[in-house]
Design a protein around this motif. Structure first.
Motif, PDB file in Angstrom:
ATOM      1  N   THR A  95       0.751  -1.246   0.030  1.00 49.39           N
ATOM      2  CA  THR A  95       0.049  -0.051  -0.084  1.00 49.39           C
ATOM      3  C   THR A  95       0.812   1.331  -0.092  1.00 49.39           C
ATOM      4  O   THR A  95       0.641   2.378  -0.748  1.00 49.39           O
ATOM      5  N   GLN A  96       2.031   1.445   0.630  1.00 47.85           N
ATOM      6  CA  GLN A  96       2.975   2.401   0.811  1.00 47.85           C
ATOM      7  C   GLN A  96       3.285   2.638  -0.552  1.00 47.85           C
ATOM      8  O   GLN A  96       3.321   3.799  -0.907  1.00 47.85           O
ATOM      9  N   ALA A  97       3.780   1.595  -1.427  1.00 46.60           N
ATOM     10  CA  ALA A  97       4.224   2.074  -2.705  1.00 46.60           C
ATOM     11  C   ALA A  97       3.113   2.621  -3.588  1.00 46.60           C
ATOM     12  O   ALA A  97       3.394   3.828  -4.325  1.00 46.60           O
ATOM     13  N   ALA A  98       1.793   2.115  -3.549  1.00 43.30           N
ATOM     14  CA  ALA A  98       0.725   2.490  -4.297  1.00 43.30           C
ATOM     15  C   ALA A  98       0.394   4.037  -4.016  1.00 43.30           C
ATOM     16  O   ALA A  98       0.320   4.886  -4.575  1.00 43.30           O
ATOM     17  N   ILE A  99       0.591   4.322  -2.708  1.00 46.31           N
ATOM     18  CA  ILE A  99       0.258   5.626  -2.255  1.00 46.31           C
ATOM     19  C   ILE A  99       1.307   6.834  -2.658  1.00 46.31           C
ATOM     20  O   ILE A  99       1.142   7.704  -3.172  1.00 46.31           O
ATOM     21  N   ILE A 100       2.560   6.272  -2.609  1.00 42.25           N
ATOM     22  CA  ILE A 100       3.756   7.236  -3.008  1.00 42.25           C
ATOM     23  C   ILE A 100       3.605   7.305  -4.548  1.00 42.25           C
ATOM     24  O   ILE A 100       3.584   8.486  -4.989  1.00 42.25           O
ATOM     25  N   ALA A 101       3.265   6.321  -5.310  1.00 46.46           N
ATOM     26  CA  ALA A 101       3.053   6.481  -6.589  1.00 46.46           C
ATOM     27  C   ALA A 101       2.019   7.158  -6.983  1.00 46.46           C
ATOM     28  O   ALA A 101       1.855   8.196  -7.957  1.00 46.46           O
ATOM     29  N   LEU A 102       0.764   7.275  -6.445  1.00 46.74           N
ATOM     30  CA  LEU A 102      -0.545   8.134  -6.495  1.00 46.74           C
ATOM     31  C   LEU A 102      -0.147   9.250  -6.299  1.00 46.74           C
ATOM     32  O   LEU A 102      -0.342  10.186  -7.161  1.00 46.74           O
ATOM     33  N   ILE A 103       0.720   9.973  -5.268  1.00 50.07           N
ATOM     34  CA  ILE A 103       0.924  11.420  -4.843  1.00 50.07           C
ATOM     35  C   ILE A 103       1.767  11.822  -6.059  1.00 50.07           C
ATOM     36  O   ILE A 103       1.702  12.815  -6.537  1.00 50.07           O
ATOM     37  N   ARG A 104       2.773  10.949  -6.551  1.00 51.37           N
ATOM     38  CA  ARG A 104       3.680  11.524  -7.488  1.00 51.37           C
ATOM     39  C   ARG A 104       2.883  11.619  -8.807  1.00 51.37           C
ATOM     40  O   ARG A 104       3.361  12.716  -9.434  1.00 51.37           O
ATOM     41  N   ALA A 105       2.206  10.795  -9.012  1.00 50.42           N
ATOM     42  CA  ALA A 105       1.582  10.943 -10.543  1.00 50.42           C
ATOM     43  C   ALA A 105       0.718  11.917 -10.430  1.00 50.42           C
ATOM     44  O   ALA A 105       0.710  12.769 -11.618  1.00 50.42           O
ATOM     45  N   LEU A 106      -0.202  12.231  -9.466  1.00 49.20           N
ATOM     46  CA  LEU A 106      -0.924  13.319  -9.317  1.00 49.20           C
ATOM     47  C   LEU A 106      -0.455  14.655  -9.462  1.00 49.20           C
ATOM     48  O   LEU A 106      -0.702  15.811  -9.888  1.00 49.20           O
ATOM     49  N   ALA A 107       0.842  14.791  -8.786  1.00 52.47           N
ATOM     50  CA  ALA A 107       1.480  16.072  -8.647  1.00 52.47           C
ATOM     51  C   ALA A 107       1.958  16.340  -9.957  1.00 52.47           C
ATOM     52  O   ALA A 107       2.046  17.398 -10.596  1.00 52.47           O
ATOM     53  N   ARG A 108       2.710  15.378 -10.778  1.00 51.76           N
ATOM     54  CA  ARG A 108       2.971  15.703 -12.061  1.00 51.76           C
ATOM     55  C   ARG A 108       1.890  16.132 -12.871  1.00 51.76           C
ATOM     56  O   ARG A 108       2.081  16.706 -14.000  1.00 51.76           O
ATOM     57  N   GLU A 109       0.767  15.159 -12.852  1.00 53.56           N
ATOM     58  CA  GLU A 109      -0.355  15.639 -13.804  1.00 53.56           C
ATOM     59  C   GLU A 109      -1.041  17.054 -13.586  1.00 53.56           C
ATOM     60  O   GLU A 109      -1.121  17.692 -14.551  1.00 53.56           O
ATOM     61  N   ASN A 110      -0.692  17.421 -12.374  1.00 52.69           N
ATOM     62  CA  ASN A 110      -1.367  18.847 -12.062  1.00 52.69           C
ATOM     63  C   ASN A 110      -0.418  19.794 -11.785  1.00 52.69           C
ATOM     64  O   ASN A 110      -0.575  21.047 -11.566  1.00 52.69           O
ATOM     65  N   GLY A 111       1.014  19.710 -11.864  1.00 55.84           N
ATOM     66  CA  GLY A 111       1.986  20.506 -11.680  1.00 55.84           C
ATOM     67  C   GLY A 111       2.090  20.817 -10.203  1.00 55.84           C
ATOM     68  O   GLY A 111       2.475  22.163  -9.704  1.00 55.84           O
ATOM     69  N   THR A 112       1.562  20.045  -9.149  1.00 51.25           N
ATOM     70  CA  THR A 112       1.471  20.492  -7.802  1.00 51.25           C
ATOM     71  C   THR A 112       2.896  20.064  -7.475  1.00 51.25           C
ATOM     72  O   THR A 112       3.591  19.043  -7.556  1.00 51.25           O
ATOM     73  N   ALA A 113       3.493  21.100  -6.349  1.00 53.76           N
ATOM     74  CA  ALA A 113       4.806  20.958  -5.702  1.00 53.76           C
ATOM     75  C   ALA A 113       4.408  20.107  -4.541  1.00 53.76           C
ATOM     76  O   ALA A 113       3.451  20.187  -3.854  1.00 53.76           O
ATOM     77  N   VAL A 114       5.389  19.162  -4.277  1.00 46.68           N
ATOM     78  CA  VAL A 114       5.111  18.303  -2.918  1.00 46.68           C
ATOM     79  C   VAL A 114       6.284  18.419  -2.154  1.00 46.68           C
ATOM     80  O   VAL A 114       7.666  18.314  -2.663  1.00 46.68           O
ATOM     81  N   ALA A 115       6.145  18.598  -0.673  1.00 40.21           N
ATOM     82  CA  ALA A 115       7.016  18.521   0.308  1.00 40.21           C
ATOM     83  C   ALA A 115       6.766  16.918   0.836  1.00 40.21           C
ATOM     84  O   ALA A 115       5.669  16.932   1.555  1.00 40.21           O
TER      85      ALA A 115
END
Lengths: 322, 335
Positions: free
Chosen positions: A189-209
């Motif tokens: 689940t950890q890997a899936a959540i991190i992948a999701l955050i990364r994908a959504l950030a890239r898609e929307n141009g969201t900066a992530v900390a």
């Protein structure tokens, strides 16, 4: 550099019964739009406190002693409190560890997402349901119309974290802070959540900390890394630079102690000593000095220790770097 | 729905247990009712025996119980020896009086305790918090008959703005047509404004005295539950999402805090209904509490047993209502 978020010389004390605890001192960090920044440190290094200070949700016992936080060039600390409320959730959002506790146990998850959308975007009432279902669909929740009516206790930890992410990204903020978002979830689940955050950030141009103590996870996910120790940022650089050519002795020690990054189990090196007591009045300028193999007389000379540019885009807070 | 039915079914053995215990408890009370009612020096032993036989007290305990149980089945609560009235009729007259007083006092207490507790929780250590603590401590430490007497002194004797503390309505006033048994409501239904105002004035002081007593548990529980809820992670999430202060306090914090508060409200309400004996005495309120005390002193078994039975039924009903309310608030409790 045109930073989205710029933390400048931030200091935070916590008032306690035995005097103030100097939780953050002279912390500086820039996050560029669309960039994924890993903030790495041991427990108690001040990672979450910095995140809470940015979001303006510090504990009442916390006091900001100095510095400033700029978002798109505007000071958050000087911002009118009412505007700051509107800024939260709309321009910047945060997700926490322990996702189940982070959701209201007696409100349907769709209503909780709807609360955020209704507050910031004020869509017409008939459009709200569609917006909620869109938000759920984006985080990979199947059958959103039905899931929107679920209670948090009916969902798994991973699904709860997906709901939190849907809430956080519902109004497409420019900055997402993820405070140890995978703590308490199982490994797949950890890997899936991190992948999701990364994908959504890239898609929307969201900066992530991405706040984590897992150096290997951060190295694999992030563009840049910021290493924190005892309330200081000690080194920031692009992730490959940190991995290949770390300059700060603490960063090196951290790399040598990370199982996934060290060559074999025999090469694992524990870091000697522990975080200094942040209540002490006589904290040295470099808070790693007492654990550091490279400590010299200059390290203890009075005066603030700031980040300096060791190489282009590589900042370091060390008076005797290797 | 099935939950309500299940709970009502489980109430039957509880009520039966109450019937047995109240029956036995009244029988072990010291004193002989026959002697008590025959307390006339000229009565002979034969006269007392006749009274005893008339009351059915000469039968073995088991037979007395069976007779009592049989009467209960027919809705017959027995006859008061002291008043000669049917206990059922007496209760039909007195229960609404107690209920009206309790409901008014309870509504008043909740209307004050909830906002006060919330305000105290939002600013711990502030003047509001200290005021809430002071009121709660006063309410808990002053016996309600003392507050009742103080209120009478202040508002009737001294200020002269309250009516004479003599029952539900001044003697010269005509009671409105009985619909609910609540004089204030019945007066409103009959459109008699003057009667409504008069009944409300009679109600004000005893209700205030009882409300003060109920304030302590309600305020303290509201404050504690709100403080616990406001420290929860999901409140931090709501703040971080920029939700308005109103939404956070009412929709997120207060609704969660209402779960323990609802339980306390249920307990306080049942307790108030039975424990207002002294208030009823002080204000000459014709309720069931005063009646129960008289029956206890007079060794009047039937109304005493009926009182305990009614109180048990009230407790069971209020508990059920509390659980239903809790299930409405918290989906986890509904399963």
């Amino acid at each position: 550099m045109n930073a989205l978020l710029s933390v400048r010389g931030l200091g935070v004390d916590f008032e306690t019964g035995d005097g103030p605890v100097h939780v953050l001192e002279n912390v500086s960090l820039d996050i560029a739009p669309g960039e994924i920044t890993g903030i790495i440190g041991e427990s108690g290094s001040g990672k979450s406190v910095m995140a809470f200070a940015v979001m303006g949700i510090l504990d009442p016992a916390a006091r900001i002693t100095g510095g400033d936080i700029l978002f798109r060039g505007e000071s958050l600390l000087a911002m009118d409190p009412r505007r700051r409320d509107g800024w939260r959730g709309r321009e910047a959002a945060i997700i926490f560890q322990n996702p189940r506790a982070a959701l209201n146990p007696i409100r349907r998850v769709g209503d909780q997402i709807g609360d955020v959308i209704a507050r910031h975007d004020r869509p017409p009432a008939h459009a709200l349901r569609g917006r909620v279902e869109d938000a759920l669909r984006r985080v990979g929740i199947p059958d959103p119309a039905r899931r929107a009516r679920a209670w948090p206790f009916e969902l798994s930890g991973g699904q709860c974290q997906r709901i939190s992410i849907a809430m956080a990204l519902a109004c497409r903020p420019g900055l997402l802070i993820a405070d140890e978002p995978t703590t308490g979830l199982d490994v797949t689940t950890q890997a899936a959540i991190i992948a999701l955050i990364r994908a959504l950030a890239r898609e929307n141009g969201t900066a992530v900390a991405l706040i984590t103590h897992d150096l290997a996870l951060a190295a694999a996910t992030c563009d840049r890394l910021a290493i924190m120790h005892a309330g200081h940022v000690v080194e920031t650089a692009p992730a490959p630079t940190i991995l290949a050519a770390p300059r700060h002795p603490y960063t090196r020690a951290l790399l040598a102690s990370a199982p996934a990054l060290a060559g074999s189990i025999n090469e694992l090196q524990p870091i000697p000593g522990r975080l200094p007591d942040l209540r002490r009045a006589d904290l040295p300028p470099c808070r790693f000095a007492e654990r550091c193999p490279r400590r010299i007389a200059r390290c203890d000379a009075p005066g603030p220790l700031g980040l300096h540019e060791a190489a282009p885009r590589h900042l370091l807070a060390c008076r005797n770097p290797p | 729905m099935s939950m309500v039915l299940r709970r009502l079914l489980t109430a039957i053995p509880t009520l039966f247990g109450v019937v047995v215990v109240t029956f036995l408890l009244t029988r072990v009370l010291p004193g002989d009712p026959a002697v008590f009612f025959a307390s006339n020096p000229s009565m002979s032993a034969a006269d007392i025996a006749a009274v005893r036989e008339h009351l059915g007290l000469d039968l073995p305990l088991r037979d007395q119980f069976l007779v009592y149980l049989g009467n209960l089945m027919h809705g017959d609560l027995g006859r008061s020896v002291a008043t000669g009235q049917s206990v059922a009729a007496e209760f039909a007259r007195r229960l609404p009086a107690s209920a009206e007083l309790t409901v008014a006092a309870f509504a008043l207490a909740v209307a004050i305790a909830l906002p006060l507790g919330v305000a105290a929780a939002l600013r711990p250590g502030s003047p509001v918090d200290h005021a809430a603590r002071l009121i709660a401590t006063l309410g808990a430490s002053l016996p309600s008959f003392v507050t009742g007497l103080l209120l009478i002194f202040a508002f009737y004797v001294f200020a002269g703005i309250a009516p004479e503390p003599a029952g539900r309505l001044a003697p010269f006033m005509v009671e409105p047509e009985r619909v609910t048994g609540f004089l204030t409501l019945d007066a409103l239904l009959a459109g008699e404004r003057a009667t409504f105002a008069a009944a409300l004035r009679q109600l004000a002081l005893p209700a205030a005295a009882m409300a003060l007593f109920a304030l302590a548990p309600l305020t303290r529980m509201t404050r504690a539950a709100m403080i616990a809820t406001l420290g929860a992670d999901f409140i931090r999430t709501a703040r971080a999402a920029g939700l308005s202060r109103r939404t956070i306090i009412v929709t997120y914090a207060l609704r969660n805090a209402m779960v323990p508060v609802a339980t306390t409200m249920g307990m306080t309400f049942s307790y108030m209904l039975g424990a207002n004996v002294l208030i009823e005495r002080v204000f000459s309120w014709p309720g069931i509490g005063a009646f129960a005390i008289d029956s206890l002193i007079n060794l009047d078994y039937a109304p005493l047993q009926a009182f305990m039975l009614v109180m048990a039924a009230v407790f069971i009903t209020v508990n059920l209502a509390t659980d239903l309310v809790t299930a409405l608030i918290d989906p986890r409790a509904a399963r």
